[in-house]
Design an enzyme around this catalytic site. Structure first.
Site, mmCIF file in Angstrom:
data_model
loop_
_atom_site.group_PDB
_atom_site.id
_atom_site.type_symbol
_atom_site.label_atom_id
_atom_site.label_comp_id
_atom_site.label_asym_id
_atom_site.label_seq_id
_atom_site.Cartn_x
_atom_site.Cartn_y
_atom_site.Cartn_z
ATOM 1 N N ASP A 136 0.869 -1.155 -0.027
ATOM 2 C CA ASP A 136 -0.034 -0.067 -0.010
ATOM 3 C C ASP A 136 0.994 1.252 -0.053
ATOM 4 O OD1 ASP A 136 -1.561 2.258 0.653
ATOM 5 O OD2 ASP A 136 -3.012 1.051 1.940
ATOM 6 N N ASN A 176 4.358 4.321 -9.732
ATOM 7 C CA ASN A 176 3.166 4.469 -10.767
ATOM 8 C C ASN A 176 1.849 4.152 -10.345
ATOM 9 O OD1 ASN A 176 1.929 3.313 -13.604
ATOM 10 N ND2 ASN A 176 1.457 1.580 -12.015
ATOM 11 N N TYR A 180 -7.065 15.135 -8.440
ATOM 12 C CA TYR A 180 -6.212 14.309 -9.307
ATOM 13 C C TYR A 180 -5.397 15.296 -9.955
ATOM 14 C CZ TYR A 180 -4.710 11.250 -12.806
ATOM 15 O OH TYR A 180 -4.132 10.186 -13.500
ATOM 16 N N THR A 225 -9.587 4.297 -16.969
ATOM 17 C CA THR A 225 -10.204 5.078 -17.867
ATOM 18 C C THR A 225 -11.517 4.373 -18.582
ATOM 19 O OG1 THR A 225 -8.685 4.459 -19.720
ATOM 20 C CG2 THR A 225 -8.108 6.718 -18.464
#
Ligand code: NAD
Length: 252
Positions: free
Chosen positions: A63, A90, A157, A195
């Site tokens: 995590d 990433n 974001y 997405t």
């Protein structure tokens, strides 16, 4: 000789999507790879896939918001492979859109925790080991949302990816004397689980179809190839830079 022969890489969020593509490509290029993620089943599948290809990977539960988990991930690289040369930060979440006024404090905190604090903790944990290896490369996955406000109905974001962009430059300057390079990658609209919902909505899909100059969505391999360049010695004079991989969106 392959481009990552003899190198050991740690990739967060490597169980699926771009991180999994990077893990597989790195292994093909000769690296030993430690993959960390929350998705244990998917992560172990990527580990097995790499073994089938004749590569060597180790999956562990990570995590990215936990400093202890990061310490364990770096230690796993050292115990299993003896060194650490490359870190790819990433792991990330997309979160919800809906604009600033509808954004909640909870989603802000969660997004900044995973996308920004996670990169800070990973970098902090990995630096001593990469320094001990004589230097190496850190690649931070930001976004075009960390450069421009386009298409970001999600303020957390955008803020998190902007933070990653500048944390990258700060790390690059501070650790250049250690021969540790640090660069950011800025993907555009890439087809992954993140997405899926956006691309399933005809209106939002049309927006992206109309606004990508190269006329197509990005693939995980488009990103993995750029990350490989920055991870490898091919980019040995590149640090503190931004690699935009977006089909031309931010150039407009
Ligand atoms: P993805 O959802 O397929 O992969 C993200 C991975 O991160 C998943 O495996 C997930 O389990 C992992 N993750 C999430 N929270 C975590 C945590 N707390 N600890 C450890 N792992 C965690 O999506 P992706 O598109 O492959 O995203 C990879 C990176 O690329 C992310 O940082 C994302 O923000 C960035 N990005 C994606 C796009 C895109 O269009 N897909 C565009 C720009 C940037």
């Amino acid at each position: 000789m392959a481009r990552l022969d003899g190198k050991v890489a740690l990739i967060s969020g490597g169980a699926r999507g771009q991180g999994a593509a990077e893990a597989i490509l790195f292994a093909r290029e000769g690296a030993k790879v430690v993959i960390g993620d929350l998705l244990d089943d998917e992560g172990r599948q990527i580990e097995a896939q790499i073994a089938e290809l004749g590569g060597d990977a180790t999956y562990l539960h990570l995590d990215v918001t936990s400093a202890d988990d990061w310490d364990a991930a770096v230690q796993t690289a050292l115990d299993r492979y003896g060194r650490l040369d490359i870190l790819v930060n990433n792991a990330g979440i997309g979160g919800t859109g809906g604009g600033l006024e509808n954004a909640t404090l909870e989603s802000w905190d969660r997004t900044l925790d995973i996308n920004a604090k996670g990169v800070f903790l990973g970098t902090k944990a990995a630096i001593p080991a990469i320094r001990d290896a004589g230097g190496g490369s850190i690649v931070n996955i930001s976004s075009i949302a960390g450069i421009i406000g386009l298409g970001t109905g999600n303020p957390a974001y955008a803020a998190s990816k902007g933070a990653v962009r500048l944390l990258t430059k700060s790390t690059a300057i501070q650790h250049a004397p250690d021969n540790i390079r640090c660069n950011s990658v800025h993907p555009g609209m890439i087809v992954t689980a993140m997405t899926e919902a956006t691309l399933a909505d005809p209106e939002r899909r049309k927006y992206w179809d109309d606004n990508i100059p190269l006329g197509r969505l990005g693939t995980v391999d488009d990103i993995a190839n750029g990350v490989l360049f920055l991870a490898s010695d091919d980019s040995s004079f590149v640090t503190g830079s931004e690699l935009v991989i977006d089909g031309g969106i931010v150039a407009q």
